[in-house]
Design a protein around this motif. Structure first.
Motif, PDB file in Angstrom:
ATOM      1  N   UNK A 105       0.830  -1.215   0.000  1.00 38.23           N
ATOM      2  CA  UNK A 105       0.000   0.000   0.000  1.00 38.23           C
ATOM      3  C   UNK A 105       0.862   1.261   0.000  1.00 38.23           C
ATOM      4  N   UNK A 106       2.037   1.174   0.620  1.00 39.27           N
ATOM      5  CA  UNK A 106       2.965   2.318   0.564  1.00 39.27           C
ATOM      6  C   UNK A 106       3.467   2.499  -0.870  1.00 39.27           C
ATOM      7  N   UNK A 107       3.789   1.364  -1.528  1.00 34.29           N
ATOM      8  CA  UNK A 107       4.288   1.442  -2.908  1.00 34.29           C
ATOM      9  C   UNK A 107       3.217   1.984  -3.847  1.00 34.29           C
ATOM     10  N   UNK A 108       1.945   1.690  -3.518  1.00 36.84           N
ATOM     11  CA  UNK A 108       0.841   2.151  -4.374  1.00 36.84           C
ATOM     12  C   UNK A 108       0.424   3.585  -4.049  1.00 36.84           C
ATOM     13  N   UNK A 109       1.031   4.157  -3.025  1.00 43.38           N
ATOM     14  CA  UNK A 109       0.682   5.530  -2.659  1.00 43.38           C
ATOM     15  C   UNK A 109      -0.596   5.617  -1.854  1.00 43.38           C
ATOM     16  N   UNK A 110      -1.127   4.490  -1.380  1.00 44.21           N
ATOM     17  CA  UNK A 110      -2.378   4.520  -0.609  1.00 44.21           C
ATOM     18  C   UNK A 110      -2.098   4.892   0.846  1.00 44.21           C
ATOM     19  N   UNK A 111      -0.877   4.633   1.296  1.00 42.23           N
ATOM     20  CA  UNK A 111      -0.463   5.058   2.640  1.00 42.23           C
ATOM     21  C   UNK A 111       0.720   6.002   2.475  1.00 42.23           C
ATOM     22  N   UNK A 112       0.823   6.898   3.403  1.00 44.96           N
ATOM     23  CA  UNK A 112       1.895   7.881   3.358  1.00 44.96           C
ATOM     24  C   UNK A 112       2.918   7.533   4.443  1.00 44.96           C
ATOM     25  N   UNK A 113       4.201   7.383   4.111  1.00 47.17           N
ATOM     26  CA  UNK A 113       5.170   6.966   5.143  1.00 47.17           C
ATOM     27  C   UNK A 113       5.306   7.991   6.267  1.00 47.17           C
ATOM     28  N   UNK A 114       5.603   7.500   7.481  1.00 43.71           N
ATOM     29  CA  UNK A 114       5.843   8.423   8.605  1.00 43.71           C
ATOM     30  C   UNK A 114       7.181   9.123   8.395  1.00 43.71           C
ATOM     31  N   UNK A 115       8.160   8.309   7.997  1.00 47.51           N
ATOM     32  CA  UNK A 115       9.468   8.894   7.671  1.00 47.51           C
ATOM     33  C   UNK A 115       9.964   8.233   6.400  1.00 47.51           C
TER      34      UNK A 115
END
Ligand code: ATP
Length: 283
Positions: free
Chosen positions: A51-61
């Motif tokens: 989901x991070x790779x798909x841009x659905x979640x935004x990383x904390x750092x």
């Protein structure tokens, strides 16, 4: 170009007593056109990574970027999202329309296709995942079995022909024939359209037979990053109790016929098949 993770961490349920870091300081890149299998124990962070790779979640750092476009830049976010399609392991999360036809064509609505072109595309996408057009097009996707729902979502993702396709356990719930055809289709898309495929799975055999690379997560960390050709050597070590896959067994058989002529790279299925068909043409 491709997907780039730089020192990426992510915590679910932040600012709650249940908060825990699920992706922990991951740095890695996936070049264009690579087929990467992501494995690891349940709860190790595979879906979160997808989901991070798909841009659905935004990383904390840290940063996630696609073709050098960072996810956290407001202006370029839609460019990032347009390049990637994510298929959840839970198909019901991604079904929205009243009929199978409308659901699969949903992503095409902003593209310039006429009705006839759309019908042709939907029909082809349905056939690619083993859904008969006439049989399924007017049915409600919500009243299908788990495997059928999954195929509707897969068809809806592939019809978009994204540059990067992230699939979270896509073959769970598919019968063996549909599964084989679907994996062969992915390999074809990777080869002919240079599609980048991130394939989250618990099935080592699927990974060995179709991926170029295997990334293994544990407790949110990337603990192994291996070329499939390297794994093959391990599988062939008689001291390691892992049974070889049908593909590896077939390759062994071939090695006994074509001694010294089998390149280790041929473990990739399409190369092996090309080799076999070349040989058959010449004999
Ligand atoms: N929305 C959420 N809120 C809180 N915790 C979550 C959420 N989503 C996932 N988690 C937790 O984050 C951890 C990693 O979950 P994730 O789904 O990424 O793992 P996974 O490796 O894909 O697991 P599986 O193989 O079982 O699908 C798990 O401990 C999970 O319980």
């Amino acid at each position: 170009m491709g997907i780039n993770f730089r020192k990426v961490s992510y915590t679910h349920a932040k600012r709650s007593p249940l908060a825990h870091k699920v992706v922990n300081d991951i740095t890695f890149s996936i070049p264009d056109g690579q087929f990467v299998a992501v494995m690891g124990p349940s709860g190790s962070g595979k879906s979160t990574l997808g989901q991070l790779a798909a841009g659905l979640l935004h990383p904390d750092t840290g940063t996630v970027s696609v073709d050098n476009i960072p996810r956290n830049n407001r202006k370029s976010r839609s460019d990032f999202l347009n390049k990637v399609t994510y298929v959840s392991q839970y198909p019901e999360h991604q079904l929205i329309e009243e009929t199978v036809f409308r659901d699969i064509r949903y992503g095409l609505r902003r593209m310039k296709y006429n009705d006839q072109e759309i019908t042709v595309k939907v029909k082809e996408a349905m056939e690619n995942v083993g859904l008969g057009f006439e049989q399924y097009k007017d049915r409600s996707p919500f009243q299908l079995s788990g495997g059928e729902k999954k195929r509707v979502v897969l068809a809806g993702a592939m019809i978009l022909e994204p540059k990067i396709l992230i699939l979270d356990e896509p073959t769970v719930g598919l019968d063996p024939l549909t599964r084989m055809k679907f994996l062969a289709l992915l390999t074809l898309l990777q080869r002919t359209r240079l599609m980048t495929i991130v394939f989250i799975t618990h099935n080592l055999q699927d990974a060995l037979e179709h991926a170029d690379r295997l990334v293994i997560l544990n407790h949110g960390q990337l603990i192994y990053d291996l070329k499939i050709t390297e794994i093959r050597c391990v599988l062939e070590d008689p001291d390691i109790p892992l049974s070889s896959t049908p593909l590896l067994r077939l390759q062994k058989e071939l090695e006994s016929f074509f001694r010294g002529k089998i390149d280790p790279e041929l473990v990739q299925e399409y190369k092996l098949l090309t080799f076999i068909s070349d040989r058959l043409m010449r004999t």
